[in-house]
Design a protein around this motif. Structure first.
Motif, PDB file in Angstrom:
ATOM      1  N   GLY A 315       0.816  -1.206   0.000  1.00  0.00           N
ATOM      2  CA  GLY A 315       0.000   0.000   0.000  1.00  0.00           C
ATOM      3  C   GLY A 315       0.850   1.257   0.000  1.00  0.00           C
ATOM      4  N   ALA A 316       1.915   1.265   0.808  1.00  0.00           N
ATOM      5  CA  ALA A 316       2.829   2.409   0.832  1.00  0.00           C
ATOM      6  C   ALA A 316       3.515   2.583  -0.516  1.00  0.00           C
ATOM      7  CB  ALA A 316       3.868   2.223   1.940  1.00  0.00           C
ATOM      8  N   LEU A 317       3.905   1.471  -1.131  1.00  0.00           N
ATOM      9  CA  LEU A 317       4.555   1.545  -2.442  1.00  0.00           C
ATOM     10  C   LEU A 317       3.599   2.068  -3.514  1.00  0.00           C
ATOM     11  CD1 LEU A 317       6.671  -1.752  -2.609  1.00  0.00           C
ATOM     12  CD2 LEU A 317       7.477   0.583  -2.255  1.00  0.00           C
ATOM     13  N   ILE A 318       2.332   1.677  -3.427  1.00  0.00           N
ATOM     14  CA  ILE A 318       1.347   2.169  -4.407  1.00  0.00           C
ATOM     15  C   ILE A 318       1.273   3.692  -4.359  1.00  0.00           C
ATOM     16  CG2 ILE A 318      -1.131   2.263  -4.915  1.00  0.00           C
ATOM     17  CD1 ILE A 318      -1.262  -0.695  -4.046  1.00  0.00           C
ATOM     18  N   VAL A 319       1.193   4.241  -3.146  1.00  0.00           N
ATOM     19  CA  VAL A 319       1.167   5.702  -2.997  1.00  0.00           C
ATOM     20  C   VAL A 319       2.432   6.315  -3.571  1.00  0.00           C
ATOM     21  CG1 VAL A 319       1.081   7.604  -1.348  1.00  0.00           C
ATOM     22  CG2 VAL A 319      -0.335   5.578  -0.975  1.00  0.00           C
ATOM     23  N   GLY A 320       3.593   5.707  -3.293  1.00  0.00           N
ATOM     24  CA  GLY A 320       4.855   6.223  -3.825  1.00  0.00           C
ATOM     25  C   GLY A 320       4.918   6.173  -5.338  1.00  0.00           C
ATOM     26  N   VAL A 321       4.417   5.093  -5.932  1.00  0.00           N
ATOM     27  CA  VAL A 321       4.418   4.970  -7.391  1.00  0.00           C
ATOM     28  C   VAL A 321       3.540   6.039  -8.027  1.00  0.00           C
ATOM     29  CG1 VAL A 321       3.622   3.511  -9.300  1.00  0.00           C
ATOM     30  CG2 VAL A 321       4.992   2.519  -7.464  1.00  0.00           C
ATOM     31  N   PHE A 322       2.359   6.263  -7.464  1.00  0.00           N
ATOM     32  CA  PHE A 322       1.465   7.286  -8.003  1.00  0.00           C
ATOM     33  C   PHE A 322       2.081   8.678  -7.875  1.00  0.00           C
ATOM     34  CE2 PHE A 322      -1.757   4.057  -8.084  1.00  0.00           C
ATOM     35  CZ  PHE A 322      -2.661   4.473  -9.053  1.00  0.00           C
ATOM     36  N   GLU A 323       2.676   8.968  -6.723  1.00  0.00           N
ATOM     37  CA  GLU A 323       3.269  10.290  -6.527  1.00  0.00           C
ATOM     38  C   GLU A 323       4.408  10.544  -7.505  1.00  0.00           C
ATOM     39  OE1 GLU A 323       4.392  10.491  -2.438  1.00  0.00           O
ATOM     40  OE2 GLU A 323       2.374  11.071  -1.756  1.00  0.00           O
ATOM     41  N   LEU A 324       5.329   9.583  -7.620  1.00  0.00           N
ATOM     42  CA  LEU A 324       6.474   9.776  -8.511  1.00  0.00           C
ATOM     43  C   LEU A 324       6.052   9.757  -9.972  1.00  0.00           C
ATOM     44  CD1 LEU A 324       9.544  10.093  -8.749  1.00  0.00           C
ATOM     45  CD2 LEU A 324       9.708   7.590  -8.856  1.00  0.00           C
ATOM     46  N   GLY A 325       5.179   8.828 -10.334  1.00  0.00           N
ATOM     47  CA  GLY A 325       4.748   8.723 -11.717  1.00  0.00           C
ATOM     48  C   GLY A 325       4.036   9.968 -12.210  1.00  0.00           C
ATOM     49  N   LEU A 326       3.111  10.486 -11.415  1.00  0.00           N
ATOM     50  CA  LEU A 326       2.379  11.692 -11.813  1.00  0.00           C
ATOM     51  C   LEU A 326       3.290  12.913 -11.820  1.00  0.00           C
ATOM     52  CD1 LEU A 326      -0.965  11.095  -9.896  1.00  0.00           C
ATOM     53  CD2 LEU A 326      -0.601  10.968 -12.356  1.00  0.00           C
ATOM     54  N   ARG A 327       4.263  12.959 -10.893  1.00  0.00           N
ATOM     55  CA  ARG A 327       5.202  14.079 -10.877  1.00  0.00           C
ATOM     56  C   ARG A 327       6.072  14.064 -12.136  1.00  0.00           C
ATOM     57  NH1 ARG A 327       8.512  13.030  -6.492  1.00  0.00           N
ATOM     58  NH2 ARG A 327       6.675  13.426  -5.193  1.00  0.00           N
ATOM     59  N   MET A 328       6.532  12.880 -12.535  1.00  0.00           N
ATOM     60  CA  MET A 328       7.340  12.761 -13.749  1.00  0.00           C
ATOM     61  C   MET A 328       6.534  13.101 -14.990  1.00  0.00           C
ATOM     62  SD  MET A 328       9.715   9.371 -13.285  1.00  0.00           S
ATOM     63  CE  MET A 328      11.210   9.415 -12.296  1.00  0.00           C
ATOM     64  N   ALA A 329       5.231  12.804 -14.929  1.00  0.00           N
ATOM     65  CA  ALA A 329       4.368  13.099 -16.079  1.00  0.00           C
ATOM     66  C   ALA A 329       3.971  14.567 -16.136  1.00  0.00           C
ATOM     67  CB  ALA A 329       3.123  12.224 -16.027  1.00  0.00           C
ATOM     68  N   GLY A 330       4.331  15.340 -15.122  1.00  0.00           N
ATOM     69  CA  GLY A 330       4.007  16.762 -15.089  1.00  0.00           C
ATOM     70  C   GLY A 330       2.557  17.044 -14.764  1.00  0.00           C
ATOM     71  N   ALA A 331       1.875  16.088 -14.128  1.00  0.00           N
ATOM     72  CA  ALA A 331       0.454  16.264 -13.808  1.00  0.00           C
ATOM     73  C   ALA A 331       0.296  17.146 -12.569  1.00  0.00           C
ATOM     74  CB  ALA A 331      -0.198  14.907 -13.564  1.00  0.00           C
ATOM     75  N   ASN A 332      -0.887  17.722 -12.447  1.00  0.00           N
ATOM     76  CA  ASN A 332      -1.211  18.512 -11.266  1.00  0.00           C
ATOM     77  C   ASN A 332      -1.143  17.614 -10.029  1.00  0.00           C
ATOM     78  OD1 ASN A 332      -2.675  19.910  -9.165  1.00  0.00           O
ATOM     79  ND2 ASN A 332      -3.587  21.197 -10.744  1.00  0.00           N
ATOM     80  N   PRO A 333      -0.445  18.036  -8.956  1.00  0.00           N
ATOM     81  CA  PRO A 333      -0.316  17.200  -7.753  1.00  0.00           C
ATOM     82  C   PRO A 333      -1.662  16.777  -7.158  1.00  0.00           C
ATOM     83  CG  PRO A 333       1.197  19.059  -7.657  1.00  0.00           C
ATOM     84  CD  PRO A 333       0.306  19.288  -8.842  1.00  0.00           C
ATOM     85  N   GLN A 334      -2.720  17.566  -7.433  1.00  0.00           N
ATOM     86  CA  GLN A 334      -4.024  17.208  -6.870  1.00  0.00           C
ATOM     87  C   GLN A 334      -4.552  15.887  -7.419  1.00  0.00           C
ATOM     88  OE1 GLN A 334      -5.204  18.874  -4.330  1.00  0.00           O
ATOM     89  NE2 GLN A 334      -3.455  20.268  -4.508  1.00  0.00           N
TER      90      GLN A 334
END
Length: 359
Positions: A315-334
């Motif tokens: 579960g912790a890794l899932i949150v980390g993957v979403f945070e890093l993946g979306l940040r790399m994609a340049g998506a809005n942090p929200q």
């Protein structure tokens, strides 16, 4: 006499052709969905593992080698090391059908104690760290005593403790932050959890290694020891566990004390991760929510008695993957918060669906 023997022989001859099955369950009619539901009930960590693998594949295909590089994947581990340790503590409490809203504040207070004992009182860093671990364990023991002996609801006890510890952080530290440069020069042992280990293109820290070892050790203890079986039994039905000979008070005390120790360990990991010691660290406010998020997404039932430490780690890794993946994609942090919120609701819905198997 001979007629009795004949009757016995006839009786035994009839039995010889009878079925030897003692009890069996008809698997017909369950179908794929029913069998899949039973498999998820038997292995709760399977759901978060599937979500984790799918998320990694999706972000890997979308971002390419930038995401799939050893550095990026191990960066996820570095980012979730604090939450991963706190989630381990939270998992133990939730498995007993409780909840601990003070885990983040305990971690911050423990880090403040380690720093202040070193710089204010001049204790060796090793002794200061030991004091922080002992005090964290003591706070956990107080939580456990209030829940087990005084019979107060875990939510109320830990909510109040959260407020007390947040205030104690600032009062004791006098709102002062110990800078990373000072720690590096005078007490480098406090930052040892931030020591980096290079392996090819991957970069790990000692804090990550500690998190992984913690998951392995707790996973074994819960699965293969009498104490672990007692934890699950108390979470599933404390009255039935007590009738079966389980010392419910002792089990709950051990869980909260161990959770306090792990939170103090998370405080030490925090110093290694951030470098400095600050009573205003965001973990004090967000660590509780982040740990509960990891636990819920990881498939541990909030009703207690079902789940695994490995699932909380996923579960912790899932949150980390979403945070890093979306940040790399340049998506809005929200978008991260939106997707994580959807995952929480989905995880609880899946848990309710899976629990029908035991109904």
């Amino acid at each position: 006499m001979s007629s009795d023997i004949t009757k016995t022989d006839n009786y035994e001859s009839v039995l010889s052709g009878a079925s030897t099955d003692v009890a069996s369950f008809d698997e017909q009619g369950k179908g794929f969905v029913g069998r899949f539901q039973e498999m998820l009930h038997a292995t709760p960590a399977l759901v978060p593992l599937i979500v984790l693998v799918v998320a990694i594949i999706v972000f890997g295909l979308a971002l390419g080698s930038k995401f799939f590089s050893p550095f990026a994947l191990t960066l996820i581990l570095q980012q979730v090391q604090i939450v991963g340790v706190l989630a381990a503590a939270q998992s133990l409490v939730i498995l007993t059908a409780g909840i601990d809203l003070s885990v983040g504040a305990m971690a911050v207070l423990s880090s403040v104690i380690m720093g202040q004992f070193t710089f204010r009182y001049g204790l060796p860093p090793t002794i200061a760290v030991l004091c922080g671990l002992i005090i964290g364990t003591g706070i956990g023991a107080l939580n456990g005593w209030l829940v087990s002996r005084v019979k107060l609801p875990p939510f109320i006890v830990t909510l109040g403790m959260w407020q007390i510890l947040l205030a104690a952080n600032f009062l004791y530290a006098r709102n002062e932050t110990i800078r990373s440069q000072d720690i590096e020069q005078q007490a480098a042992f406090l930052q040892v959890m931030g020591a980096k280990i290079q392996a090819g293109g991957a970069t790990l820290t000692l804090g990550v290694i500690v998190m992984l070892l913690l998951v392995v050790v707790l996973g074994y203890a819960l699965r293969a020891t009498a104490w672990g079986r007692h934890v699950y039994a108390v979470g599933d039905d404390p009255e039935a566990a007590e009738l079966a000979g389980v010392d419910v008070h002792k089990t709950i005390m051990s869980v909260y004390m161990l959770a306090g120790f792990i939170c103090a360990l998370a405080g030490w990991v925090m110093i290694g991760r951030f470098g400095s010691v600050s009573p205003a660290a965001s973990t004090g406010m967000m660590g509780n929510i982040q740990s509960i998020t990891a636990v819920v997404i990881g498939g541990i039932s909030l009703f207690g008695g079902r789940g695994s430490i490995l699932g909380a780690f996923f579960g912790a890794l899932i949150v980390g993957v979403f945070e890093l993946g979306l940040r790399m994609a340049g998506a809005n942090p929200q978008w991260t918060w939106l997707l994580i919120g959807a995952l929480i609701i989905g995880a609880v819905s899946v848990d309710q669906w899976i629990r029908k198997v035991a109904g």
